[in-house]
Each structure stands twice: as C-alpha cells, then as structure tokens.
Design a protein around this motif. Structure first.
Motif, PDB file in Angstrom:
ATOM      1  N   MET A   1       0.823  -1.213   0.000  1.00 30.39           N
ATOM      2  CA  MET A   1       0.000   0.000   0.000  1.00 30.39           C
ATOM      3  C   MET A   1       0.855   1.261   0.000  1.00 30.39           C
ATOM      4  N   PHE A   2       1.987   1.218   0.671  1.00 28.81           N
ATOM      5  CA  PHE A   2       2.872   2.381   0.761  1.00 28.81           C
ATOM      6  C   PHE A   2       4.310   1.901   0.785  1.00 28.81           C
ATOM      7  N   SER A   3       5.161   2.571   0.010  1.00 30.78           N
ATOM      8  CA  SER A   3       6.575   2.199  -0.064  1.00 30.78           C
ATOM      9  C   SER A   3       7.441   3.327   0.486  1.00 30.78           C
ATOM     10  N   LYS A   4       8.134   3.055   1.571  1.00 30.21           N
ATOM     11  CA  LYS A   4       9.023   4.059   2.157  1.00 30.21           C
ATOM     12  C   LYS A   4      10.167   4.391   1.197  1.00 30.21           C
ATOM     13  N   THR A   5      10.650   3.378   0.473  1.00 32.03           N
ATOM     14  CA  THR A   5      11.760   3.591  -0.455  1.00 32.03           C
ATOM     15  C   THR A   5      11.375   4.556  -1.567  1.00 32.03           C
ATOM     16  N   ILE A   6      10.219   4.321  -2.175  1.00 33.79           N
ATOM     17  CA  ILE A   6       9.750   5.194  -3.253  1.00 33.79           C
ATOM     18  C   ILE A   6       9.457   6.589  -2.709  1.00 33.79           C
ATOM     19  N   PHE A   7       8.879   6.671  -1.525  1.00 34.39           N
ATOM     20  CA  PHE A   7       8.566   7.968  -0.932  1.00 34.39           C
ATOM     21  C   PHE A   7       9.845   8.770  -0.711  1.00 34.39           C
ATOM     22  N   LYS A   8      10.889   8.123  -0.192  1.00 38.31           N
ATOM     23  CA  LYS A   8      12.154   8.816   0.049  1.00 38.31           C
ATOM     24  C   LYS A   8      12.783   9.281  -1.259  1.00 38.31           C
ATOM     25  N   GLN A   9      12.710   8.433  -2.297  1.00 41.50           N
ATOM     26  CA  GLN A   9      13.259   8.808  -3.603  1.00 41.50           C
ATOM     27  C   GLN A   9      12.492   9.991  -4.191  1.00 41.50           C
ATOM     28  N   THR A  10      11.178   9.945  -4.062  1.00 41.74           N
ATOM     29  CA  THR A  10      10.333  11.035  -4.578  1.00 41.74           C
ATOM     30  C   THR A  10      10.595  12.329  -3.814  1.00 41.74           C
ATOM     31  N   LEU A  11      10.727  12.206  -2.500  1.00 40.19           N
ATOM     32  CA  LEU A  11      11.025  13.373  -1.666  1.00 40.19           C
ATOM     33  C   LEU A  11      12.349  14.002  -2.068  1.00 40.19           C
ATOM     34  N   LYS A  12      13.348  13.190  -2.278  1.00 40.02           N
ATOM     35  CA  LYS A  12      14.673  13.682  -2.664  1.00 40.02           C
ATOM     36  C   LYS A  12      14.638  14.353  -4.036  1.00 40.02           C
ATOM     37  N   ALA A  13      13.896  13.742  -4.970  1.00 37.51           N
ATOM     38  CA  ALA A  13      13.843  14.264  -6.339  1.00 37.51           C
ATOM     39  C   ALA A  13      13.078  15.581  -6.430  1.00 37.51           C
ATOM     40  N   ASN A  14      12.106  15.778  -5.543  1.00 36.10           N
ATOM     41  CA  ASN A  14      11.238  16.951  -5.631  1.00 36.10           C
ATOM     42  C   ASN A  14      11.466  17.969  -4.519  1.00 36.10           C
ATOM     43  N   PHE A  15      12.411  17.699  -3.627  1.00 34.66           N
ATOM     44  CA  PHE A  15      12.601  18.576  -2.478  1.00 34.66           C
ATOM     45  C   PHE A  15      12.985  19.997  -2.876  1.00 34.66           C
ATOM     46  N   LYS A  16      13.886  20.137  -3.835  1.00 34.27           N
ATOM     47  CA  LYS A  16      14.337  21.471  -4.230  1.00 34.27           C
ATOM     48  C   LYS A  16      13.170  22.317  -4.737  1.00 34.27           C
ATOM     49  N   LEU A  17      12.325  21.723  -5.581  1.00 35.39           N
ATOM     50  CA  LEU A  17      11.167  22.442  -6.106  1.00 35.39           C
ATOM     51  C   LEU A  17      10.215  22.841  -4.977  1.00 35.39           C
ATOM     52  N   TRP A  18       9.934  21.895  -4.080  1.00 31.58           N
ATOM     53  CA  TRP A  18       9.060  22.176  -2.945  1.00 31.58           C
ATOM     54  C   TRP A  18       9.649  23.277  -2.067  1.00 31.58           C
ATOM     55  N   PHE A  19      10.933  23.203  -1.807  1.00 26.87           N
ATOM     56  CA  PHE A  19      11.596  24.163  -0.937  1.00 26.87           C
ATOM     57  C   PHE A  19      11.534  25.572  -1.525  1.00 26.87           C
ATOM     58  N   ILE A  20      11.795  25.696  -2.826  1.00 23.37           N
ATOM     59  CA  ILE A  20      11.790  27.005  -3.485  1.00 23.37           C
ATOM     60  C   ILE A  20      10.410  27.650  -3.399  1.00 23.37           C
TER      61      ILE A  20
END
Length: 261
Positions: A1-20
């Motif tokens: 139902m939920f993957s911590k690995t994918i969530f962490k990868q997605t967070l890392k890939a999109n963090f800069k955009l979210w932060f800006i």
C-alpha cells in the motif's frame, strides 16, 4: 500500500522544487504582513474608487487586504504551479520517459507506486501550508501585534487555501494518471486549474464577468465568508470530498490502464 523507499526517492527528487516554492510563498506572506499600513491602504481605496480595481481591493482591514492579495493571487498561483509541475512528474512524466517501466519491473506493485506518489503530493502540501501558517503567525506577532484581529481567521484562511490546493492537485494528479504523455497530462492537468484561477479572477475584476466565477473551483475558497464570520464549512467539505474522490479515481485508473512498458 505504501513504499518508504519510493517515498524517500520522490522526496529527494522533488525537495528542491518544494523548498523554493515554500520559501517564496512564505516570503510573500511575511512581507505583505510586515508592510500593512491602514492609512496607506485607505488612500489607495480612495484612488481606485468607482473603478474595476475597487472590486479587487475590497475591504481595507488587515485580513481583508490579505484575502484580496495573497490569498487571491500569490498564495494561489504559486502552489498551483508547484502542484501542476509535481503531479505531472510523479506519474505521466515517468511513464513518458520510461523510468516507470524500470520502477514497475521491481517486485513493488503498481498500486503501491501510485498510492505512494499520491501520498507524497498531499503530504508536501500539508508541510508547505504548515510552514506558511507558522510564518504568518510569527510575522503578525513581530510586525502587527497592535492590530486587533482574530489569529484563528488567519489560520482558517490557510486551511481553506490548503483545501483548494488539495482539490486542485487531485485534478492534476488524475490527468497524470490518465495520460502516458506529459504534453497531454499538462494540457488538462495544468489547463483546467489555470482556467479556474483566471475565471475566478475575472469575476472579481469586473462585475459584468461575475458569472465566470461560478464555473471555477476556486470560488469554493470564499475568503469573504471567512473574514466576515460567514458560512464556509460546506465549501471546505466540498473541496475535501472533490480531492478525495479524484485522487481515488486517479489511483484506480492508473492501476487498471495499459502502460507502454
């Protein structure tokens, strides 16, 4: 139902955009709160009297100005752009580039992938508006602590804006799940939310165009009702229901559709 690995990868890939986008929104909010001056705004109100701009300026109270500026323009368009870009990148862009094929070649189920991406998008908005609320409260205490207003109304404005973005993100996410090409996903996932924003803005600028706002989802975020102690919980509920339903449909569509793997 939920993957911590994918969530962490997605967070890392999109963090800069979210932060800006979070920083830009917070700065806009903080600056508008800091520079609020009732006397100046009263003069501006007199200048635009009997012009179309008078409809946009509205109330010259502290929350009135915030609702007609930040919570109608900057606070809407900035997270809207973030939502459009992120929703497309989470599903459609990965299918388009072929990276989704690699992801689904692992033992992780397709349903787990799409749910995790949906959870990321919603949680990123929750984090964004939590920070925005904190910045707003701190800015008021630092720059406008002599103004008599209910801080709860400011928090409710942020809640309403979050619910609007939650519902809007579900539209972009749905089309990201439907289409395999980014250009098609963006045509609808960006086109519809941007049209809603423009329709609602047109209705405010000119009373003769008021009918446009009734075909806009953004109208459900009624800032006037919030600052004037009106009824807004029905609209809030509708935004929440729309978001939940469209996210559920998007997840279901992605689980069952054919992919070019």
């Amino acid at each position: 139902m939920f993957s911590k690995t994918i969530f962490k990868q997605t967070l890392k890939a999109n963090f800069k955009l979210w932060f800006i986008f979070t920083i830009i929104m917070s700065v806009f909010s903080g600056v508008l709160i800091a520079v609020f001056d009732p006397k100046t705004l009263s003069s501006m109100s007199d200048m635009v009297k009997d012009t179309p701009l008078a409809n946009m300026l509205g109330s010259t109270t502290f929350l009135g100005i915030l609702s007609q500026t930040f919570y109608s323009v900057q606070g809407v368009i900035l997270p809207l752009i973030f939502v459009i870009m992120t929703a497309n990148s989470l599903i459609a862009s990965q299918v388009d580039r072929g990276s989704m094929a690699y992801l689904l070649s692992t033992p992780i189920k397709r349903s787990t992938v799409v749910r995790t991406q949906a959870i990321y998008l919603v949680s990123s908005l929750i984090a964004m508006f939590t920070i925005l609320s904190i910045v707003g409260v701190v800015s008021v205490q630092a720059f406008q602590n002599d103004i008599d207003f209910n801080i709860l109304d400011l928090l409710i404005l942020n809640l309403g804006l979050f619910l609007l973005m939650f519902a809007t993100s579900s539209i972009s996410f749905l089309f990201s799940c439907i289409f395999n090409l980014s250009k098609n996903s963006l045509a609808f996932g960006a086109g519809i939310p941007l049209a809603f924003f423009l329709f609602e803005l047109m209705g405010k600028v000119d009373s003769s165009l008021e009918g446009f706002k009734y075909i806009s989802l953004n109208t459900l975020f009624d800032t006037d009702a919030i600052i004037n102690n009106g009824d807004y919980w029905i609209q809030f509920t509708l935004l929440g229901v729309i978001g939940i339903v469209l996210y559920a449909i998007g997840i279901r569509v992605f689980k069952g559709k054919d992919l070019p793997l």
